[in-house]
Write an enzyme that holds these catalytic residues in place. Structure first.
Site, PDB file in Angstrom:
ATOM      1  N   ARG A  54       0.822  -1.215   0.000  1.00  0.00           N
ATOM      2  CA  ARG A  54       0.000   0.000   0.000  1.00  0.00           C
ATOM      3  C   ARG A  54       0.857   1.267   0.000  1.00  0.00           C
ATOM      4  O   ARG A  54       0.402   2.320  -0.419  1.00  0.00           O
ATOM      5  CB  ARG A  54      -0.984  -0.004   1.175  1.00  0.00           C
ATOM      6  CG  ARG A  54      -2.197  -0.911   0.896  1.00  0.00           C
ATOM      7  CD  ARG A  54      -3.313  -0.694   1.873  1.00  0.00           C
ATOM      8  NE  ARG A  54      -3.021  -1.203   3.192  1.00  0.00           N
ATOM      9  CZ  ARG A  54      -3.044  -2.497   3.541  1.00  0.00           C
ATOM     10  NH1 ARG A  54      -3.357  -3.408   2.645  1.00  0.00           N
ATOM     11  NH2 ARG A  54      -2.784  -2.880   4.770  1.00  0.00           N
ATOM     12  N   TYR A  86       0.018   4.435  -2.294  1.00  0.00           N
ATOM     13  CA  TYR A  86      -0.109   5.821  -1.839  1.00  0.00           C
ATOM     14  C   TYR A  86       0.845   6.743  -2.593  1.00  0.00           C
ATOM     15  O   TYR A  86       0.464   7.847  -2.979  1.00  0.00           O
ATOM     16  CB  TYR A  86       0.144   5.909  -0.325  1.00  0.00           C
ATOM     17  CG  TYR A  86      -0.814   5.063   0.492  1.00  0.00           C
ATOM     18  CD1 TYR A  86      -2.143   4.908   0.090  1.00  0.00           C
ATOM     19  CD2 TYR A  86      -0.404   4.410   1.648  1.00  0.00           C
ATOM     20  CE1 TYR A  86      -3.023   4.113   0.816  1.00  0.00           C
ATOM     21  CE2 TYR A  86      -1.280   3.620   2.384  1.00  0.00           C
ATOM     22  CZ  TYR A  86      -2.583   3.467   1.960  1.00  0.00           C
ATOM     23  OH  TYR A  86      -3.445   2.683   2.667  1.00  0.00           O
ATOM     24  N   TYR A 122     -13.280  10.278   1.584  1.00  0.00           N
ATOM     25  CA  TYR A 122     -14.405  10.084   2.501  1.00  0.00           C
ATOM     26  C   TYR A 122     -13.974  10.421   3.930  1.00  0.00           C
ATOM     27  O   TYR A 122     -12.792  10.380   4.269  1.00  0.00           O
ATOM     28  CB  TYR A 122     -14.973   8.666   2.392  1.00  0.00           C
ATOM     29  CG  TYR A 122     -14.156   7.584   3.042  1.00  0.00           C
ATOM     30  CD1 TYR A 122     -13.162   6.917   2.343  1.00  0.00           C
ATOM     31  CD2 TYR A 122     -14.381   7.227   4.371  1.00  0.00           C
ATOM     32  CE1 TYR A 122     -12.414   5.933   2.939  1.00  0.00           C
ATOM     33  CE2 TYR A 122     -13.632   6.235   4.984  1.00  0.00           C
ATOM     34  CZ  TYR A 122     -12.650   5.592   4.259  1.00  0.00           C
ATOM     35  OH  TYR A 122     -11.914   4.627   4.875  1.00  0.00           O
TER      36      TYR A 122
HETATM   37  C1  LIG Z   1      -7.977   4.797   6.327  1.00  0.00           C
HETATM   38  S1  LIG Z   1      -9.054   5.125   7.643  1.00  0.00           S
HETATM   39  C2  LIG Z   1      -9.980   6.461   6.970  1.00  0.00           C
HETATM   40  C3  LIG Z   1     -10.726   7.286   7.989  1.00  0.00           C
HETATM   41  C4  LIG Z   1     -11.430   8.477   7.399  1.00  0.00           C
HETATM   42  N1  LIG Z   1     -10.458   9.421   6.865  1.00  0.00           N
HETATM   43  C5  LIG Z   1     -12.325   9.196   8.400  1.00  0.00           C
HETATM   44  O1  LIG Z   1     -12.158  10.418   8.573  1.00  0.00           O
HETATM   45  O2  LIG Z   1     -13.195   8.580   8.984  1.00  0.00           O
HETATM   46  C6  LIG Z   1     -10.119   3.745   7.548  1.00  0.00           C
HETATM   47  C7  LIG Z   1     -10.663   3.399   8.915  1.00  0.00           C
HETATM   48  O3  LIG Z   1     -11.626   4.377   9.295  1.00  0.00           O
HETATM   49  C8  LIG Z   1     -12.669   3.773  10.010  1.00  0.00           C
HETATM   50  N2  LIG Z   1     -13.906   3.855   9.206  1.00  0.00           N
HETATM   51  C9  LIG Z   1     -14.021   4.091   7.897  1.00  0.00           C
HETATM   52  N3  LIG Z   1     -15.321   4.034   7.528  1.00  0.00           N
HETATM   53  C10 LIG Z   1     -16.010   3.767   8.644  1.00  0.00           C
HETATM   54  C11 LIG Z   1     -17.372   3.562   8.910  1.00  0.00           C
HETATM   55  N4  LIG Z   1     -18.301   3.614   7.949  1.00  0.00           N
HETATM   56  N5  LIG Z   1     -17.729   3.277  10.182  1.00  0.00           N
HETATM   57  C12 LIG Z   1     -16.824   3.197  11.177  1.00  0.00           C
HETATM   58  N6  LIG Z   1     -15.527   3.378  10.978  1.00  0.00           N
HETATM   59  C13 LIG Z   1     -15.120   3.654   9.717  1.00  0.00           C
HETATM   60  C14 LIG Z   1     -12.286   2.290  10.184  1.00  0.00           C
HETATM   61  O4  LIG Z   1     -11.550   2.157  11.391  1.00  0.00           O
HETATM   62  C15 LIG Z   1     -11.432   2.081   8.964  1.00  0.00           C
HETATM   63  O5  LIG Z   1     -10.600   0.959   9.092  1.00  0.00           O
END
Ligand SMILES: C[S@@+](CC[C@H](N)C(=O)[O-])C[C@H]1O[C@@H](n2cnc3c(N)ncnc32)[C@H](O)[C@@H]1O
Length: 281
Positions: free
Chosen positions: A85, A89, A111
Site C-alpha cells: 500500500r 499511496y 471520505y
Molecule cells: C484509512 S481510515 C480512513 C478514515 C477516514 N479518513 C475518516 O475520517 O473517517 C479507515 C478506517 O476508518 C474507520 N472507518 C471508515 N469508515 C467507517 C465507517 N463507515 N464506520 C466506522 N468506521 C469507519 C475504520 O476504522 C477504517 O478501518
C-alpha cells in the site's frame, strides 16, 4: 453530445487560469449529506476532481457535481496482485501532483475527514508546498464524529484515545482505562506487510491477549460501522473482548472499548489548588 460532455471536453481544452493548487476535502461518511457547503463548492469549481470514496453511489454523485473526475481506486492492488500500500499511496500522490504541476486547480475528495487516519492528503500537501504550490485541507465529518453521535457518547466526559490498531500492537502504547479507546482499522490488526486487506483470528487473539493487560476478557466492546447510505443503519455490535478473534470485521469497522473504571480524583492536585474533594461535582 450532451451539454455536460461538451462542457467536459471544452474544459479539458481550455488552459487553466490557476497556477496549480490542490485542496483536500472530506465528503463525510454518508452519501451527499455530510459534506460542508464550502467543500462542495470547491468540488464544483475544480479543474479536476480526484476521489476515494466508499461506494459507487458517492462516486456518481461527485461526477454529477463535476464531470472532470478521476477515481483513485484503480491504484489499489488488482485482484490476485500483491502490491504494497505504500506504493499505492505514492502513486496516488504522484498522480495528483502531476495535475497540479500542469497548473490545474485540483480538488481531492476523500471520505470522512481527509486528514484523519489518511496519509495521501498529508503527503501530497507536503510535497505540493515543497514544490511551491498552494495546498490546503478542509475538514470533514470523520468516522469518529459519527461514532460519538450514533453511540450517544460525549468523548469529553472522560476523554478518549485513538490508535491505528496495528500501530497499537507494534509500539508501546498504554491505554488509559478511564477513557474510551478507539482502535481504527481493526480489520487489519497486526497486518504489517501492507499487502493484505484483512487480518486473521490468530493476530486478533494476540491483540486480545495484549489488551487483557488492562481490560478484563469479559469486558464489553463495540464493533462500530457508520452507515454510508441514508437507507442503511449503523452497525453497533456489542461483544465480549474475548470474542473479538471470531467477530465479523469489515474494512470499515472501528473497535470502541469503553472505560473499565471511573475517573479518579488527583488528590495531590486538589491540595495544590486548595480544593476539597467534596467541592468536585
Ligand atoms: C484509512 S481510515 C480512513 C478514515 C477516514 N479518513 C475518516 O475520517 O473517517 C479507515 C478506517 O476508518 C474507520 N472507518 C471508515 N469508515 C467507517 C465507517 N463507515 N464506520 C466506522 N468506521 C469507519 C475504520 O476504522 C477504517 O478501518
Amino acid at each position: 453530445m450532451s451539454s455536460k460532455e461538451a462542457k467536459t471536453n471544452q474544459q479539458s481544452l481550455v488552459p487553466p487560469k490557476s497556477a496549480g493548487k490542490v485542496t483536500f476535502v472530506g465528503t463525510g461518511l454518508q452519501l451527499a449529506g455530510q459534506i460542508s457547503i464550502l467543500s462542495k463548492s470547491y468540488i464544483e469549481n475544480a479543474d479536476l476532481v480526484f476521489s476515494l470514496v466508499p461506494d459507487g453511489f458517492t462516486e456518481r454523485w461527485l461526477v454529477s457535481l463535476n464531470p472532470n473526475h478521476r477515481s483513485l481506486q484503480p491504484y489499489y492492488a488488482r485482484k490476485d496482485e500483491v502490491k504494497n500500500r505504500r506504493d499505492t499511496y505514492s502513486q496516488m500522490v504522484e498522480a495528483i501532483l502531476e495535475q497540479v504541476r500542469l497548473g490545474l486547480n485540483v480538488v481531492v475528495a476523500l471520505y470522512g475527514h481527509p486528514g484523519v487516519f489518511a496519509c495521501i492528503s498529508h503527503l501530497s500537501i507536503k510535497q505540493a508546498k515543497k514544490e511551491g504550490y498552494f495546498a490546503e485541507m478542509l475538514p470533514g465529518i470523520s468516522a469518529e464524529a459519527c461514532l460519538w453521535a450514533d453511540l450517544g457518547i460525549d468523548p469529553g466526559a472522560s476523554g478518549h484515545q485513538s490508535y491505528e490498531a496495528t500501530q497499537f500492537m507494534l509500539y508501546h502504547h498504554e491505554p488509559n482505562t478511564n477513557t474510551h479507546l478507539l482502535l481504527w482499522q481493526i480489520s487489519l490488526a497486526g497486518e504489517h506487510t501492507l499487502t493484505q486487506f484483512s487480518t486473521t483470528s490468530e493476530r486478533l487473539a494476540i491483540l486480545v491477549d495484549h489488551l487483557s493487560q488492562w481490560y478484563p476478557l469479559e469486558h464489553e466492546v463495540v464493533i462500530y460501522e457508520a452507515a454510508n447510505l441514508p437507507i442503511q443503519s449503523p452497525r453497533i455490535e456489542k461483544l465480549l473482548l474475548k470474542e473479538l478473534p471470531y467477530a465479523r470485521l469489515e474494512m470499515i469497522s472501528t473497535l470502541m472499548i469503553p472505560p473499565v473504571q471511573k475517573l479518579k480524583l488527583n488528590l495531590a492536585m486538589l491540595e495544590k489548588l486548595g480544593i476539597s474533594a467534596s467541592d468536585i461535582g
